[in-house]
Design a protein around this motif. Structure first.
Motif, short mmCIF file in Angstrom:
data_model
loop_
_atom_site.label_atom_id
_atom_site.label_comp_id
_atom_site.label_asym_id
_atom_site.label_seq_id
_atom_site.Cartn_x
_atom_site.Cartn_y
_atom_site.Cartn_z
N TYR A 17 -42.24 -26.60 -47.32
CA TYR A 17 -43.23 -27.22 -46.67
C TYR A 17 -43.61 -28.79 -46.71
CZ TYR A 17 -44.02 -22.12 -45.73
OH TYR A 17 -44.25 -20.98 -45.05
N PHE A 20 -43.59 -29.81 -50.51
CA PHE A 20 -43.66 -28.44 -51.38
C PHE A 20 -42.41 -27.42 -51.30
CE2 PHE A 20 -45.30 -24.29 -52.06
CZ PHE A 20 -45.50 -24.41 -53.56
N VAL A 22 -41.04 -24.52 -51.58
CA VAL A 22 -41.45 -23.03 -51.57
C VAL A 22 -40.58 -22.14 -51.94
CG1 VAL A 22 -41.41 -22.82 -49.01
CG2 VAL A 22 -42.93 -21.41 -50.42
N PRO A 41 -47.01 -12.99 -58.06
CA PRO A 41 -48.43 -13.86 -58.05
C PRO A 41 -48.53 -14.30 -56.80
CG PRO A 41 -47.04 -14.67 -60.03
CD PRO A 41 -46.07 -13.65 -59.10
N SER A 42 -49.80 -14.47 -56.35
CA SER A 42 -50.11 -14.95 -54.99
C SER A 42 -49.54 -16.55 -54.84
CB SER A 42 -51.50 -15.00 -54.76
OG SER A 42 -52.04 -15.45 -53.77
N GLY A 43 -48.79 -16.80 -53.77
CA GLY A 43 -48.40 -18.17 -53.74
C GLY A 43 -46.99 -18.40 -54.12
N SER A 44 -46.13 -17.01 -54.53
CA SER A 44 -44.97 -17.56 -55.14
C SER A 44 -43.93 -17.60 -54.25
CB SER A 44 -44.80 -16.46 -56.21
OG SER A 44 -44.96 -14.89 -55.36
N GLY A 45 -44.39 -17.16 -52.67
CA GLY A 45 -43.31 -17.41 -51.59
C GLY A 45 -42.90 -16.21 -51.13
N LYS A 46 -43.22 -14.87 -51.55
CA LYS A 46 -42.94 -13.68 -51.07
C LYS A 46 -42.91 -13.45 -49.69
CE LYS A 46 -46.19 -11.59 -53.31
NZ LYS A 46 -46.94 -12.63 -53.93
N SER A 47 -44.14 -13.99 -48.87
CA SER A 47 -44.34 -13.82 -47.51
C SER A 47 -43.22 -14.85 -46.90
CB SER A 47 -45.59 -14.21 -47.00
OG SER A 47 -46.83 -13.12 -47.51
N THR A 48 -43.27 -16.12 -47.42
CA THR A 48 -42.42 -16.94 -46.67
C THR A 48 -40.82 -16.42 -46.77
OG1 THR A 48 -43.84 -18.62 -47.60
CG2 THR A 48 -41.42 -19.33 -46.85
P1 ADP Z 1 -47.12 -15.40 -51.24
O1 ADP Z 1 -46.78 -14.47 -50.03
O2 ADP Z 1 -46.11 -14.88 -52.49
O3 ADP Z 1 -48.54 -15.19 -51.73
P2 ADP Z 1 -46.45 -17.42 -49.34
O4 ADP Z 1 -45.27 -17.51 -49.05
O5 ADP Z 1 -47.81 -17.10 -48.57
O6 ADP Z 1 -46.66 -16.75 -50.89
O7 ADP Z 1 -46.66 -19.03 -49.68
C1 ADP Z 1 -46.17 -19.64 -50.85
C2 ADP Z 1 -46.60 -21.04 -51.03
O8 ADP Z 1 -46.55 -21.89 -49.76
C3 ADP Z 1 -48.31 -21.15 -51.21
O9 ADP Z 1 -48.46 -22.13 -52.12
C4 ADP Z 1 -48.94 -21.33 -49.66
O10 ADP Z 1 -49.96 -22.16 -50.00
C5 ADP Z 1 -47.72 -22.26 -49.29
N1 ADP Z 1 -47.79 -22.13 -47.77
C6 ADP Z 1 -47.57 -20.94 -46.92
N2 ADP Z 1 -47.66 -21.20 -45.82
C7 ADP Z 1 -47.57 -22.46 -45.63
C8 ADP Z 1 -47.53 -23.50 -44.41
N3 ADP Z 1 -47.39 -22.94 -43.39
N4 ADP Z 1 -47.51 -24.83 -44.73
C9 ADP Z 1 -47.78 -25.24 -46.07
N5 ADP Z 1 -47.75 -24.58 -47.01
C10 ADP Z 1 -47.59 -23.14 -46.82
#
Ligand code: ADP
Ligand code: MG
Length: 246
Positions: A17, A20, A22, A41-48
């Motif tokens: 991103y 960053f 990710v 942990p939250s923010g580790s990239g699971k959703s992405t």
């Molecule tokens: P998780 O699901 O593990 O909590 P995410 O995949 O949501 O993690 O996010 C991983 C990292 O990427 C986080 O630091 C988040 O802030 C960042 N992030 C997520 N979506 C975006 C985006 N659209 N633009 C910039 N940063 C993003």
């Protein structure tokens, strides 16, 4: 095992991103019918990461192959992938102005071009499967959170996907509603659905997952059977994570 047996192949997937980083070279293969639980942990990239599987997120390096189809920027490809890979989100994302039944018939009618009767029949079958047949004519706002999430699952199933992705499907629910949603997911798993589930529900992971994976800072840290993962993790980061959630 030959590649054809894997319904999901992710190879060294990188995503940024902006600056960053990710996803830092994530590799994962999933067998047909397998249930993989992804924790971390939250923010580790699971959703992405799981959103790359149905092309909700692009990635910049590496390779993703879903059921033999390599994910590219080709739009026809993306349509096929979206049909094969259903997704359920933390926030149910139902259409508030449509009834439960209409929420479910939308995709079969528009994407599969099924007629109204056939789509409605499928919707009723799916509502029965998730245990809320009697709610068909209500609007999402008239349902509990657990019921809404079950509609969201039925809506995803209406596309007759080969893979279901769940991104923290019970995190937005009141505690007493978590179980009814996990029960639906458990049944789906025993029907043989391939599932990748981001969740911190340890009971579900122990009982339903074939494999549990820890993701941290954009990398997969540890992958093990539920028993090994929860009782005898190899990695320090897994132990630390488990000490926070158990
Ligand atoms: P998780 O699901 O593990 O909590 P995410 O995949 O949501 O993690 O996010 C991983 C990292 O990427 C986080 O630091 C988040 O802030 C960042 N992030 C997520 N979506 C975006 C985006 N659209 N633009 C910039 N940063 C993003
Ligand atoms: Mg997330």
């Amino acid at each position: 095992m030959s590649e054809q047996n894997f319904i999901i192949i992710a190879e060294e997937v990188h995503k940024w991103y902006g600056k960053f980083h990710v996803l830092q070279g994530v590799s994962l293969t999933v067998n047909r019918g397998e249930v993989v639980v992804l924790m971390g942990p939250s923010g580790s990239g699971k959703s992405t990461f799981i959103r790359t599987f149905n092309a909700l997120e692009e990635y910049q390096q590496g390779k993703i192959i879903i059921d033999g189809i390599t994910l590219s920027h080709d739009l026809r490809n993306i349509e096929t992938i979206r049909r094969e890979v259903g997704m359920v989100f933390q926030q149910f994302n139902l259409f508030p102005h449509l009834t439960v039944q209409q929420n479910i018939t939308l995709a079969p009618t528009w994407v599969r071009r099924w007629n109204k009767a056939k789509s409605e029949e499928l919707a009723m079958q799916l509502l029965e499967r998730v245990g809320i047949l009697e709610q068909a004519q209500k609007y999402p706002g008239q349902l509990s959170g657990g019921q809404q999430q079950r509609v969201a699952i039925a809506r995803a199933l209406a596309m007759q996907p080969k893979i279901m992705l769940f991104d923290e499907p019970t995190s937005a629910l009141d505690p007493e509603m978590v179980r009814e949603v996990l029960d639906v997911m458990r049944n789906l798993a025993s029907d043989g659905m391939t599932m990748v589930v981001v969740t911190h529900e340890v009971g579900f992971a122990r009982e339903v997952a074939d494999r549990v994976i820890l993701m941290d800072s954009g990398s997969l840290v540890e992958s093990a059977t539920p028993d090994a993962f929860f009782t005898n993790p190899k990695e320090e980061r897994t132990r630390k994570f488990l000490s926070q959630i158990l």
